[in-house]
Design an enzyme around this catalytic site. Structure first.
Site, PDB file in Angstrom:
ATOM      1  N   ASP A 401       0.864  -1.181   0.000  1.00  0.00           N
ATOM      2  CA  ASP A 401       0.000   0.000   0.000  1.00  0.00           C
ATOM      3  C   ASP A 401       0.899   1.229   0.000  1.00  0.00           C
ATOM      4  OD1 ASP A 401      -2.325   1.617   0.325  1.00  0.00           O
ATOM      5  OD2 ASP A 401      -1.917   1.717   2.470  1.00  0.00           O
ATOM      6  N   LYS A 402       0.305   2.392  -0.215  1.00  0.00           N
ATOM      7  CA  LYS A 402       1.110   3.616  -0.241  1.00  0.00           C
ATOM      8  C   LYS A 402       0.895   4.461   0.999  1.00  0.00           C
ATOM      9  CE  LYS A 402      -0.292   7.227  -1.637  1.00  0.00           C
ATOM     10  NZ  LYS A 402      -0.871   8.411  -0.972  1.00  0.00           N
ATOM     11  N   THR A 403      -0.328   4.966   1.186  1.00  0.00           N
ATOM     12  CA  THR A 403      -0.592   5.894   2.278  1.00  0.00           C
ATOM     13  C   THR A 403      -0.448   5.211   3.626  1.00  0.00           C
ATOM     14  OG1 THR A 403      -2.127   7.094   0.857  1.00  0.00           O
ATOM     15  CG2 THR A 403      -2.265   7.514   3.223  1.00  0.00           C
ATOM     16  N   LYS A 567     -17.347  18.255  -1.586  1.00  0.00           N
ATOM     17  CA  LYS A 567     -15.922  18.048  -1.845  1.00  0.00           C
ATOM     18  C   LYS A 567     -15.715  16.582  -2.182  1.00  0.00           C
ATOM     19  CE  LYS A 567     -14.540  17.112   2.948  1.00  0.00           C
ATOM     20  NZ  LYS A 567     -13.781  17.559   4.109  1.00  0.00           N
ATOM     21  N   ARG A 601      -1.750  15.295  -2.382  1.00  0.00           N
ATOM     22  CA  ARG A 601      -3.069  14.647  -2.385  1.00  0.00           C
ATOM     23  C   ARG A 601      -4.120  15.714  -2.627  1.00  0.00           C
ATOM     24  NH1 ARG A 601      -2.961   9.858   0.819  1.00  0.00           N
ATOM     25  NH2 ARG A 601      -4.888  10.387   1.872  1.00  0.00           N
ATOM     26  N   THR A 681      -2.205   1.255  -5.014  1.00  0.00           N
ATOM     27  CA  THR A 681      -2.682   2.444  -4.325  1.00  0.00           C
ATOM     28  C   THR A 681      -4.029   2.885  -4.879  1.00  0.00           C
ATOM     29  OG1 THR A 681      -2.203   4.780  -3.877  1.00  0.00           O
ATOM     30  CG2 THR A 681      -1.329   3.871  -5.913  1.00  0.00           C
ATOM     31  N   ASP A 826      -6.527  -2.592   3.391  1.00  0.00           N
ATOM     32  CA  ASP A 826      -5.444  -3.516   3.027  1.00  0.00           C
ATOM     33  C   ASP A 826      -5.650  -4.916   3.592  1.00  0.00           C
ATOM     34  OD1 ASP A 826      -4.003  -1.385   1.785  1.00  0.00           O
ATOM     35  OD2 ASP A 826      -3.375  -0.724   3.770  1.00  0.00           O
TER      36      ASP A 826
END
EC number: 7.6.2.1
Length: 1212
Positions: A401-403, A567, A601, A681, A826
């Site tokens: 994973d990234k974050t 948003k 981001r 991701t 994840d």
């Protein structure tokens, strides 16, 4: 809808276990007991005092080895076929069963203790109009219970009322999902009026009709029927078992699910059992050994039949056998079973127990590793399983994973675009030089500012002060459109409880720019706009989820205007804009590309003015849909979609998520270990590319970066085919024209051709294309292209797609996979991979709870694999090779003896020696080697990542290695038997008497065997510790002590029938000829092994041999470098509280992503490319050197020439 209390409904009409919906009536135990719902007693223990022995033995005898030895024990009780006493089998069998039973009993004892502790907790229950104290186990469905601050929730309860206004209460869900931030729940207005009035609560007779028990923590659908009205229920009105009440003096709730039917207990199902490749191989080998045992039994049985017919019949008259035993064929049949008993030790009963002991020791080494301890959070590494340690040394694919995994998940508001103007651009060029000297905006005009907040463009503050309408509307949206809960500890000291770091960063930014989110109620939000309090009426919250990828709020401002603020992901917001926004949309899109190119981001913001009549009509539809029992979420989603059209674009935000320490170096080192790292991701394509550049996975000098972003299956198929052709074409041409024979041979030896031509290419594929590529028709070409590329990045992927990618590699590649992540999104990937690693980060503990190993920082993965994983694999393989060698050498002596004893099933060794050999004489030395051995130390394990390669190729223990070590065992047994046999044919004692009595012969062979296997384990041990010395020398000493004790006068007097051979050891071992035979046997057994190893090291050195020579030749200098590069990633919003304010919503977190258009950061990528380019050149030098086969000298010379470059490479 027909409800129970309205008649014509039979609660027992459904079969047990077929509950389709639940009916619960408050304060009516008699009614609820008709349904036989589970009580609140829980039981996680497997056994009771009376059931432990039978159930545990039943489970243990399901293992093949245990069942096999039980059958042998029964055979040994038959005197016609057994030449061994029953204790030779029962002692090791009982020992193994006892060790396992003690372990199981200990585990179950702690389960019982935990169950008892939970079941006896005190709870306050409303019974017959009075609040009474009851144990948790006595709480029943339908009871009304009282909870007080800091108490655990006893069952899954419907919140009725609380001490807080509007029926709000605060809970901590750490027991459920590991998250420590407070969440809010809100009771229905009609029940919150009950308050703490016991009389009113006792008269409450509402009926709840809801879903049956399930394990969905974030979902609940039900309806409350009370006073001829019905009220919709959802998860935000439920308090689940395991939660803790916080910051709330008291609350009352109605029990809906109890005990094992609560959502917490429903989630305690068994995790899928993971087995290593060595486990699977061992089971196969044990079956082979059993087949080999059968073959030996048949051979000896046939020999017995022939011998009885030709020779034995001459003695039948003297043996007084009965008619039945006078048959040669039947004698051979009995002999078969006799030899099955005698040769049973070739099947290692203690192997599985020994393996578990080793794995336990390796797990403790991981837990105790201080270099994997993260002091800032007091988080050590943890091996949450003991069954996968050696597989850590065989990993070929890492899915990350990234974050929060590669990044810190600590968000900083960095830039923004408002009405086509960007702000914050002055920050980035300066921060690389010295972030401490960068001028920050002065927020002193705002007394409620967050003093930790930093921004680097004063023009945005000037625009705020000039009261530019769109700029103010931009920050007003950030202050209103969220699910954050404020906590004001003292005047002006605000603390925001946010479900995601992203949302907290945005609200904090609005606070510092003068739009301070100060307070909220279920119906209102209070802001301080440039110091002036302004209260907005909150009419609706349109929740964020992974499908919508946006959230909106509808408010009425003090002027009476209706506003919708929204948003979300830019692609989602842009699709819902008014056509008049087209020019602004293109400008903002360009800004988003720039932000994403810097790895920020991003999020798009928009608003809409609502018509009063239209809103009233829409609100009626919303209320009707929210009360629906079926398809409620789909109906609400359609209504949200209806109102979120025709939006006006305001701008976009950009948040920075910094890279974790050591990530580029870790990825580079793992790449040098031939481990392929794929990043999966949820972020957009452009950000995914920037991930690669930040982590040195993408470089400017790459041949090509393939971007797959098509929307149809045919287009995706064509793009993948084109990519494969462009990679394979030049690669084939390059290798066919290569003049480097050594390298060509090396490539030809690889198991997969693609691995030999992995080009400097990268594959980046988005979620839409991945969905098509994972179809059955395209998955193979996707895998082919991915494996041909140096770097693979999948962006815009869902949690399910992450698991599908892992499953694809598992299914088609014979490779060990590892998945690493830190969030709930994840978990599926972590559970699917062979090995799951959880990082305890900012997104709670769900990933950790589902993982096999956990730690706090991504950089620790390097040490977990290259040190602990490689060591564990090396130790386990050496242990298994020695174990099988030792057992074959020990057992097959009986096989050779059978040809010289008339195939009579007579044993060579004394029965006590057979019993004690594996459990006393040779057990501890091999365990010491398996626990402590190291081929190279940890520094060189990290310095030379190519040492990891043998594990990936499974070189240290496979079927070929098994046959090699068993062949060595067979040869050793042959030498152990025939050298003493030949020597004793004509040997005499010092006094001239014959030396070759059977017991002296047995002592000589047994002593030779113990010495030979002890010397062999000394040769196999690379790393000597005091424990190794103590166990090896101690085992020899114990052998001689027991040998002389069992042949002593004293023990004969005590047990004359068990130890009849008095003085045998003393009489045999006091002869020089016996010791010469033992010495000769040992030398003949060991010298070929020493010679073969010497020649192999000199002529065909392994990676470890080369590293050992390098270590002995020179001490490499250590060069440490640091990098000032920072990371960059795109925004991925998370689900918020939703209808918390209007209806108490606080939805679970689901990570999603937003999108943008590709871009890059040339300035940074050039430096990254040069850095990794040098590294790869050095790796090429190392690989070229490894293909040389002209002897150790040439290897050493090559090492000396590349010494400096190697040091730079491996210590960076």
């Amino acid at each position: 809808m027909l409800v129970p209390w309205r008649g014509f409904w039979n609660p027992r009409s459904k079969a047990p276990g077929q509950e389709e919906e639940r009916h619960v009536k408050a304060n009516d135990r008699d009614y609820n007991e008709r349904f036989t719902y589970a009580d609140n007693h829980i039981k996680t223990a497997k056994y009771t005092f009376y059931t432990f022995l039978p159930i545990n033995l039943f489970e243990q005898f399901q293992r093949f080895a245990n069942a096999y030895f039980l059958v042998l024990l029964i055979l040994q009780l038959i005197p016609e076929i057994s030449s061994l006493s029953w204790f030779t089998t029962i002692v090791p069998l009982v020992l193994v069963l006892t060790i396992t039973a003690v372990k199981d009993a200990t585990d179950d004892y702690f389960r019982h203790k935990s169950d008892q502790q939970v079941n006896t907790r005190q709870s306050q229950v409303l019974i017959k109009g009075k609040i009474q104290k009851e144990k948790w186990m006595n709480v029943r469905v339908g009871d009304i219970i009282k909870l007080e601050n800091n108490q655990f929730v006893a069952a899954d309860v419907l919140l009725l009322s609380s001490s807080e206004p509007y029926g709000l209460c605060y809970i901590e869900t750490a027991e459920l999902d590991g998250e420590t931030n407070l969440k809010v729940r809100q009771a229905l207005t009609v029940t919150s009026d009950l308050g703490a009035d016991v009389a009113k609560l006792a008269d409450f007779n509402g009926e709840v009709v809801c879903e049956p028990p399930n394990n969905k923590l974030d979902k609940f659908i039900g309806t409350l029927y009370w006073k001829d009205n019905k009220y919709s229920l959802d998860n935000e009105k439920m308090l689940l078992r395991g939660c803790m009440l916080r910051n709330t003096e008291w609350c009352f709730g109605m029990v809906i699910f109890a005990g094992l039917q609560t959502k917490l207990m429903q989630n305690c199902g068994r995790t899928k059992f993971k087995r290593t490749s060595i486990d699977r191989l061992m089971n196969t080998l044990v079956l082979w050994i059993f087949g080999f045992l059968i073959c030996m039994g048949i051979i000896l049985a046939i020999g017995n039949t022939i011998w009885e017919q030709r020779v034995g019949r001459n003695f039948w008259a003297y043996l007084l056998w009965d008619e039945l035993l006078s048959s040669a064929v039947f004698s051979g049949f009995l002999t078969f079973w006799s030899y099955i008993i005698i040769l049973n030790t070739v099947v290692p009963i203690s192997l599985y127990v020994s393996v578990e002991v080793l794995r336990l020791g390796h797990s403790y080494f991981i837990n105790w590793d201080r270099k994997m301890y993260y002091s800032r959070k007091d988080t050590p590494a943890e091996a949450r399983t003991t069954t996968l340690n050696e597989e850590l040394g065989q990993v070929e694919f890492i899915f990350s994973d990234k974050t929060g995994t590669l990044t810190q998940n600590i968000m900083v508001f960095s830039k923004c675009s408002i009405n086509g103007n960007t702000y914050g651009e002055n920050m980035l060029p300066i921060i690389f030089i010295d972030s401490q000297k960068t001028p920050c905006v002065d927020f002193s005009f705002n007394p409620l500012m967050d003093r930790k907040f930093r921004f680097h463009d004063s023009s945005l503050v000037e625009a705020i002060k000039l009261e530019e309408p769109l700029v103010q509307e931009f920050f007003r949206l950030l202050a209103l459109c969220h699910t954050v809960m404020p906590e004001e500890r003292s005047e002006g000291e605000l603390v925001y409880q946010a479900q995601s770091p992203d949302e907290g960063a945005l609200v904090t930014a609005a606070r510092n720019f003068g739009f301070v989110f100060r307070a909220r109620t279920p119906e209102t939000i209070t802001l301080y706009e440039m110091g002036q309090p302004v209260t907005y009426q909150l009419l609706a919250i349109l929740d964020f989820n992974n499908v919508r990828k946006r959230m909106s709020v509808i408010v009425r401002n003090p002027k009476g205007q209706l506003k919708l603020y929204s948003k979300g992901a830019d692609t989602i917001i842009f699709d819902r804009l008014e056509p008049a926004n087209e020019e602004l949309m293109y400008t903002t899109s360009e800004h988003l590309n720039e932000f994403a190119g810097e790895g920020l981001r991003t999020l798009a913001l928009a608003y809409k003015d609502l018509d009063e009549d239209m809103f009233d009509e829409w609100m009626k539809k919303l209320l009707f849909a929210s009360a629906a029992l079926e398809n409620r979420e789909e109906r609400l989603g359609a209504l949200y979609e209806e109102v979120e059209q025709g939006l006006m674009l305001l701008g976009a935000t950009a948040i920075e998520d910094k890279l974790q320490e050591g990530v580029p170096e870790t990825i580079s080192c793992l790449t040098l270990a031939n481990i392929k790292i794929w990043v999966l991701t949820g972020d957009k394509l452009e950000t995914a590319m920037n991930i690669g550049y930040s982590c040195n996975m993408l470089r400017d000098d790459m041949n090509e970066v393939f971007i797959i972003s098509s929307h149809t299956m045919l287009e995706v198929q064509q793009e993948l085919k084109n990519a494969k052709e462009r990679i394979m074409g030049p690669s084939r041409e390059r290798f066919s024209s290569s003049q480097d024979v050594g390298k060509t041979d090396m490539y030809a030896s690889d198991s997969v051709f693609e691995e030999t031509i992995i080009a400097e290419c990268a594959l980046i594929i988005n979620g839409h294309s991945l969905a098509h590529a994972l179809e059955a028709d395209l998955e193979q070409i996707l895998l082919d292209v991915a494996c041909l590329c140096k770097t693979v990045i999948c962006c815009r992927v869902t949690p399910l797609q992450k698991a599908q990618v892992v499953e694809l590699v598992k299914r088609h590649k014979r490779a060990v996979t590892l998945a690493i992540g830190d969030g709930a999104n994840d978990v599926s990937m972590i559970k699917t991979a062979h090995i799951g690693v959880g990082i305890s980060g900012q997104e709670g503990m769900q990933a950790v709870l589902a993982s096999d190993y956990s730690f706090a920082q991504f950089r620790y993965l390097q040490r977990l694999l290259l040190v602990h994983g490689r060591w564990s694999y090396h130790r386990m393989c050496n242990f298994l090779c020695y174990f099988f060698y030792k057992n074959f050498a020990f057992t097959l002596v009986h096989f050779w003896f059978g040809f010289l004893c008339g195939f009579s099933a007579q044993t060579v060794y004394d029965q006590w020696f057979i019993t004690l050999f594996n459990i006393v004489y040779t057990s501890l030395p091999v365990l010491a080697m398996g626990v402590f051995d190291q081929d190279v130390n940890e520094q060189y394990s990290l310095r030379y990542p190519n040492l990891y390669r043998p594990g990936q190729l499974n070189l240290l223990f496979n079927k070929r290695k098994f046959f090699t070590c068993t062949l060595q065992g067979v040869c050793t047994s042959f030498i152990l038997f025939f050298i003493p046999y030949g020597a004793f044919l004509c040997a005499v004692r010092d006094d001239g008497s014959h030396i070759s009595d059977q017991q002296s012969f047995a002592v000589t062979i047994a002593t030779s065997l113990v010495i030979v296997v002890s010397v062999q384990i000394g040769l196999d041990t690379n790393y000597w510790t005091a424990v190794n010395h103590f166990f090896i020398w101690g085992s020899l000493a114990v052998y001689f002590a027991i040998l002389f004790a069992m042949n002593s006068d004293g023990i004969f007097r005590i047990f004359p029938s068990q130890f009849p051979f008095v003085g045998t050891a003393r009489n045999a071992l006091n002869q020089k000829s016996v010791w010469l035979v033992i010495l000769l046997t040992t030398v003949v057994c060991i010298m070929p092994v020493v010679a073969m190893r010497f020649l192999k090291t000199d002529l065909h050195p392994t990676q470890t041999d080369k590293a050992s020579i390098r270590i002995k030749i020179t001490n490499l200098r250590r060069v440490r470098r640091t990098s000032s590069r920072r990371s960059a990633y795109a925004f991925a919003h998370q689900q918020g509280y939703g209808e918390l304010i209007t209806s108490g919503k606080n939805m679970k977190v689901h990570t999603s992503s937003t999108s943008a258009v590709p871009s890059s950061s040339p300035g940074r990528t050039h430096s990254s490319g040069n850095w990794i380019e040098n590294m790869l050149k050095k790796r090429g030098a190392v690989e070229a050197e490894e293909t040389m086969d002209s002897g150790v000298t040439e290897h050493i010379r090559a090492d000396e020439r590349s010494e400096d470059s190697l040091e730079t490479l491996y210590t960076h």
